[in-house]
Motif scaffolding. Structure first.
Motif, PDB file in Angstrom:
ATOM      1  N   CYS A   1       1.240  -1.044  -0.349  1.00  0.00           N
ATOM      2  CA  CYS A   1       0.162  -0.295   0.279  1.00  0.00           C
ATOM      3  C   CYS A   1       1.191   1.340   0.223  1.00  0.00           C
ATOM      4  N   GLY A   2       0.749   2.366  -0.622  1.00  0.00           N
ATOM      5  CA  GLY A   2       0.965   3.878  -0.756  1.00  0.00           C
ATOM      6  C   GLY A   2      -0.344   4.211  -0.625  1.00  0.00           C
ATOM      7  N   PHE A   3      -0.124   5.672   0.301  1.00  0.00           N
ATOM      8  CA  PHE A   3      -1.532   6.732   0.482  1.00  0.00           C
ATOM      9  C   PHE A   3      -1.031   8.253   0.234  1.00  0.00           C
ATOM     10  N   TRP A   4      -2.001   8.987   0.518  1.00  0.00           N
ATOM     11  CA  TRP A   4      -2.498  10.366   0.841  1.00  0.00           C
ATOM     12  C   TRP A   4      -3.209  10.233   1.266  1.00  0.00           C
ATOM     13  N   SER A   5      -3.072  11.792   1.954  1.00  0.00           N
ATOM     14  CA  SER A   5      -3.452  12.337   3.110  1.00  0.00           C
ATOM     15  C   SER A   5      -4.555  13.818   1.984  1.00  0.00           C
ATOM     16  N   ILE A   6      -5.483  13.225   2.803  1.00  0.00           N
ATOM     17  CA  ILE A   6      -7.099  14.178   2.805  1.00  0.00           C
ATOM     18  C   ILE A   6      -7.518  15.229   4.260  1.00  0.00           C
ATOM     19  N   ARG A   7      -6.794  16.634   3.152  1.00  0.00           N
ATOM     20  CA  ARG A   7      -7.373  17.403   4.800  1.00  0.00           C
ATOM     21  C   ARG A   7      -8.321  17.350   4.863  1.00  0.00           C
ATOM     22  N   GLU A   8      -8.767  16.422   5.585  1.00  0.00           N
ATOM     23  CA  GLU A   8     -10.629  16.713   6.570  1.00  0.00           C
ATOM     24  C   GLU A   8     -11.757  16.860   5.853  1.00  0.00           C
ATOM     25  N   GLN A   9     -11.150  15.702   4.740  1.00  0.00           N
ATOM     26  CA  GLN A   9     -13.068  16.012   4.107  1.00  0.00           C
ATOM     27  C   GLN A   9     -12.622  14.550   3.961  1.00  0.00           C
ATOM     28  N   TYR A  10     -14.022  13.886   4.282  1.00  0.00           N
ATOM     29  CA  TYR A  10     -14.879  13.000   4.693  1.00  0.00           C
ATOM     30  C   TYR A  10     -16.021  12.022   3.511  1.00  0.00           C
ATOM     31  N   PHE A  11     -15.783  11.080   2.912  1.00  0.00           N
ATOM     32  CA  PHE A  11     -16.058  11.078   0.850  1.00  0.00           C
ATOM     33  C   PHE A  11     -16.453   9.871   1.700  1.00  0.00           C
ATOM     34  N   GLN A  12     -17.611   9.041   0.356  1.00  0.00           N
ATOM     35  CA  GLN A  12     -18.348   8.038   0.409  1.00  0.00           C
ATOM     36  C   GLN A  12     -18.157   7.304  -0.533  1.00  0.00           C
TER      37      GLN A  12
END
Length: 296
Positions: A214-225
């Motif tokens: 796995c790798g990942f990106w950080s999302i600035r406090e945005q919740y999504f579905q």
């Protein structure tokens, strides 16, 4: 939640009409396959006695050229579904108590039950990849336990688990201490899922030894579905209220931009159930499905 926003002009995006289907029955499940086809599951009858344990469903499988209709009876309340490469369907109930047995049924394209699996309680997402692996993302109840499940030994305690079609556990996301998997997009090009409450968008990939890393990106406090990848390294995402935004790369993470409005060909505002998988955004409004491809 005090999220920082990326300035960008407000977008209005047209979603062309793709298909329509009319029926008097209640819609129980709406999903897309890895082949970019759409599955609609309608309830015809529900069990009304202790002796009658079967739900009767009408499955509408929408393809580029036409539709396949299947009437099927299953001993399961179904709210998740997908299809394997051989044409068999996987029907899943997202909630299951510890003593209630299997909550997933594989049936062939004639409606005959082939096998049953236990995938655990609290299923948020279930998608099958092009290698017939079953990806399951769990809610916080699936992670921490409910309906009699021991919090220390739930099937979904790692948040995301990958199974083969026999129900064997192949991989899990134990390297992340997640509360829940709140979004998933498993497609032919990549396997992506979103972790709450760490706000990480994770990309899982097969390494040279055949294992998943796995790798990942950080999302600035945005919740999504729901989400799809678009051009210029942006993502289009939808939250639990159906509000759509574009995420823009910013330094080492992503920032949300203004709300996006989806319009039909007559420039009327669309307001329906949103689904995103692969490169496509789908919207089901009344009896019509609108669809647009992104990222190409």
């Amino acid at each position: 939640m005090n999220a920082e926003f990326f300035w960008h002009p407000k977008e209005h995006i047209k979603l062309p009409k793709w298909a329509s289907y009319t029926t008097p029955f209640e819609l129980y499940a709406f999903s897309a396959t890895v082949e970019d086809e759409v599955l609609l599951l309608y309830n015809i009858t529900t069990p009304d006695t202790e002796e009658d344990t079967l739900f009767e469903y009408k499955l509408v499988h929408l393809k580029v050229h036409g539709a396949v209709i299947l009437h099927i009876k299953l001993p399961l309340f179904v709210d998740r579904m997908d299809q394997f490469s051989d044409g068999c369907y996987l029907f899943v109930s997202s909630r299951i108590a510890i003593d209630e047995g299997p909550n997933a049924i594989i049936a062939n394209n004639q409606g005959k039950i082939v096998s049953q699996l236990l995938l655990g309680d609290g299923i948020n997402y279930m998608q099958i990849d092009d290698s017939d692996r079953i990806w399951v993302g769990y809610t916080d109840e699936g992670v921490y336990g409910n309906f009699g499940w021991d919090p220390s030994n739930t099937i979904g305690r790692e948040g995301v688990v990958v199974f083969n079609r026999s129900g064997k556990r192949l991989w899990d996301a134990r390297m992340f201490d997640m509360v829940e998997c709140s979004a998933m997009n498993i497609n032919k090009e990549e396997q992506l899922f979103f972790i709450y409450d760490d706000f990480k968008l994770v990309k899982a990939y097969d390494d040279l030894e055949g294992s998943l890393n796995c790798g990942f990106w950080s999302i600035r406090e945005q919740y999504f579905q729901h989400f799809v990848r678009d051009e210029d390294d942006t993502f289009i995402v939808s939250d639990w209220q159906g509000q759509v935004r574009r995420l823009f790369p910013h330094s080492t993470d992503y920032l949300p931009g203004p709300v996006i409005n989806f319009m039909d060909d007559a420039n009327s505002l669309l307001d329906g159930e949103i689904l995103m998988r692969g490169n496509y955004v789908y919207m089901l409004q009344d009896d019509t499905i609108y669809r647009k491809e992104f990222g190409r």
